[in-house]
Design an enzyme around this catalytic site. Structure first.
Site, mmCIF file in Angstrom:
data_model
loop_
_atom_site.group_PDB
_atom_site.id
_atom_site.type_symbol
_atom_site.label_atom_id
_atom_site.label_comp_id
_atom_site.label_asym_id
_atom_site.label_seq_id
_atom_site.Cartn_x
_atom_site.Cartn_y
_atom_site.Cartn_z
ATOM 1 N N HIS A 165 92.811 2.236 -9.168
ATOM 2 C CA HIS A 165 91.690 2.345 -10.099
ATOM 3 C C HIS A 165 90.817 3.514 -9.689
ATOM 4 O O HIS A 165 90.480 3.670 -8.509
ATOM 5 C CB HIS A 165 90.836 1.073 -10.110
ATOM 6 C CG HIS A 165 89.656 1.183 -11.027
ATOM 7 N ND1 HIS A 165 89.764 1.011 -12.384
ATOM 8 C CD2 HIS A 165 88.353 1.506 -10.793
ATOM 9 C CE1 HIS A 165 88.574 1.195 -12.943
ATOM 10 N NE2 HIS A 165 87.710 1.502 -12.004
ATOM 11 N N ASP B 269 83.567 -10.109 -18.542
ATOM 12 C CA ASP B 269 83.300 -8.712 -18.229
ATOM 13 C C ASP B 269 83.286 -7.863 -19.484
ATOM 14 O O ASP B 269 82.457 -6.957 -19.617
ATOM 15 C CB ASP B 269 84.351 -8.165 -17.256
ATOM 16 C CG ASP B 269 84.164 -6.671 -17.030
ATOM 17 O OD1 ASP B 269 83.135 -6.300 -16.453
ATOM 18 O OD2 ASP B 269 85.025 -5.880 -17.463
ATOM 19 N N ARG C 107 75.808 -3.823 -21.022
ATOM 20 C CA ARG C 107 75.222 -2.903 -20.052
ATOM 21 C C ARG C 107 75.142 -1.494 -20.612
ATOM 22 O O ARG C 107 74.211 -0.748 -20.328
ATOM 23 C CB ARG C 107 76.048 -2.906 -18.770
ATOM 24 C CG ARG C 107 75.894 -4.178 -17.932
ATOM 25 C CD ARG C 107 76.985 -4.273 -16.870
ATOM 26 N NE ARG C 107 77.079 -3.064 -16.083
ATOM 27 C CZ ARG C 107 78.233 -2.529 -15.674
ATOM 28 N NH1 ARG C 107 79.383 -3.094 -15.977
ATOM 29 N NH2 ARG C 107 78.233 -1.431 -14.945
ATOM 30 N N SER D 91 82.518 -5.700 -12.252
ATOM 31 C CA SER D 91 83.255 -5.330 -13.461
ATOM 32 C C SER D 91 84.642 -4.801 -13.107
ATOM 33 O O SER D 91 85.649 -5.237 -13.669
ATOM 34 C CB SER D 91 82.472 -4.270 -14.235
ATOM 35 O OG SER D 91 83.197 -3.820 -15.360
ATOM 36 N N LYS E 150 88.475 -7.413 -13.280
ATOM 37 C CA LYS E 150 89.659 -7.043 -14.059
ATOM 38 C C LYS E 150 90.863 -6.814 -13.150
ATOM 39 O O LYS E 150 91.980 -7.259 -13.453
ATOM 40 C CB LYS E 150 89.375 -5.788 -14.886
ATOM 41 C CG LYS E 150 88.357 -5.999 -15.999
ATOM 42 C CD LYS E 150 88.311 -4.822 -16.950
ATOM 43 C CE LYS E 150 87.739 -3.576 -16.332
ATOM 44 N NZ LYS E 150 86.271 -3.563 -16.267
#
Length: 424
Positions: free
Chosen positions: A86, A165, A172, A187, A191
């Site tokens: 990520h 989320d 947000r 967040s 995931k």
């Protein structure tokens, strides 16, 4: 869930700096997901967290509650170990595209459940959709088969993964609470943990084009991400990398795909290759595979996986990528050494040209973007092209030129730092 709480009491409690206990967090996120806590109430809670933070136990429980709001994938039936990557996002960050097939060529399964871009940072799915015929939406069964047969998949995350989320992320974005480190960390990790991968490598970026502008903020975020992953039983490590200048030469969708293919063919910009290999080495190491990613890149094995991965999702790896209808060069105003290219300015220009979106429902142009014709360290002369603006809408060019007015720094030459800062 039997416990019941007054959401206003919880907001006041967090606003005053008191910690939330496990039952309160579980109830809040469950109630919000079900719709019994209103958006304006969760907005107030997000702002309270923005100012007061979440401590370690609170953050861990908050993340677990977001995971529990939906389903969790299980890759244990695959014959390959799973490892994911990520990135916190940046300009020209097309690393997922060459990285996923490269790590798959080394023997791992790489489930890259990706998203779309918003603002100046591009989305992986937007890039891949520049390939004619390619589609992002796969069922869980299709994804599992592709991971087993090809070794890599880049696709959209299903709606069942961490729905809390999904709701909070959208909230947000419109309430000025995006920059909260605990909300960012929960967040990302809710995931990624829900995806079910056994190992995760994080690319946390810092600099003008990154979400975290300072190295200290990026290091804090990386530390909290790693803690959350390891606490959940996921082998997790993080790389801290620079995002002051764009990665590579291309910022856009189709132009980034073309650059990723260059890397898979054994070429491409040095910084893109450097970061791709650094992440690949950490990923194969995390799942105990004894393989050399550099050799897999040189041999063409990664390119073979790329072609199969694109074809498995309906794409034609040999098709011509979209070409912009209009182009305009940005030229140097003086002679000297190109010492800096501001990533945020380049990202903003690409966005104005049509490569990004202001709202989630906006379309993007596959061919739009910025292609850098000069790189840091190059000697340039006045009038020399530094970048080419690409778009299907000619009227977008003047505003993109404005975005780049101060993007290029020309002065005395100095050493260019590498992409990698540290490994956590």
């Amino acid at each position: 869930m039997t416990a019941q709480f007054d959401v206003v009491d919880l907001i006041r409690s967090k606003r005053s700096g008191r910690r939330l206990d496990d039952e309160q967090i579980d109830w809040l996120l469950d109630a919000y997901t079900r719709g019994s806590v209103a958006d304006e109430q969760m907005s107030a809670m997000a702002m309270a967290i923005y100012f007061q933070g979440l401590d370690g136990p609170e953050l861990s429980r908050w993340t677990a509650a977001m995971i529990a709001s939906g389903e969790r994938l299980d890759f244990s039936g695959l014959s390959r170990p799973t490892v994911d990557k990520h990135s916190t996002g940046g300009v020209g960050d097309k690393i997922t595209l060459p990285l996923a097939p490269l790590v798959a060529a080394c023997g791992a399964a790489v489930p890259q459940l990706s998203g779309r871009g918003l603002g100046h940072t591009g989305g992986t799915l937007d890039k891949m959709e520049a390939i004619p015929g390619w589609h992002a939406d796969l069922s869980t069964g299709q994804m599992m088969r592709q991971l087993e047969e090809v070794g890599a998949v880049i696709c959209a995350a299903g709606p069942g993964l961490a729905p809390a989320d999904k709701k909070l992320y959208a909230l947000r974005d419109v309430t000025g609470t995006v920059e909260s480190v605990p909300l960012i960390a929960s967040s990302i990790m809710s995931k990624k943990i829900a995806e079910g991968t056994s190992a995760l490598v994080l690319d946390v970026k810092t600099g003008s084009g990154a979400f975290m502008k300072t190295e200290s903020d990026a290091r804090e975020l990386a530390g909290r991400l790693v803690e959350l992953g390891r606490a959940a039983g996921v082998t997790t490590t993080a790389l801290l990398t620079r995002m002051d200048s764009p990665l590579g030469r291309a910022a856009g969708n189709g132009v980034e795909v073309a650059e990723a293919v260059e890397v898979l063919q054994g070429g491409g910009p040095a910084d893109v290759v450097e970061l791709t290999l650094a992440l690949a080495r950490r990923m194969v190491e995390a799942v105990g595979i004894d393989a050399d990613p550099e050799q897999a890149l040189r041999s063409g094995a990664a390119m073979d996986v790329w072609r199969r991965m694109v074809q498995a999702q309906g794409g034609d790896p040999d098709a011509r990528l979209p070409v912009a209808r209009h182009s305009q060069d940005v030229v140097a105003t003086e002679a000297g050494t190109l010492t800096g290219i501001d990533a945020m300015d380049v990202g903003l220009a690409a966005w104005r040209l049509g490569a990004g979106r202001a709202r989630k429902e906006d379309p993007v142009q596959a061919a739009a973007g910025v292609y850098l014709t000069a790189q840091i360290g190059d000697e340039v002369v006045a009038g020399q092209p530094l970048a080419t603006l690409l778009t299907d809408t000619a009227e977008a060019i003047p505003r993109a030129e404005q975005a780049l007015a101060g993007a290029f720094s020309i002065g005395a030459a100095g050493p260019r730092p590498g992409v990698l800062i540290d490994v956590l």
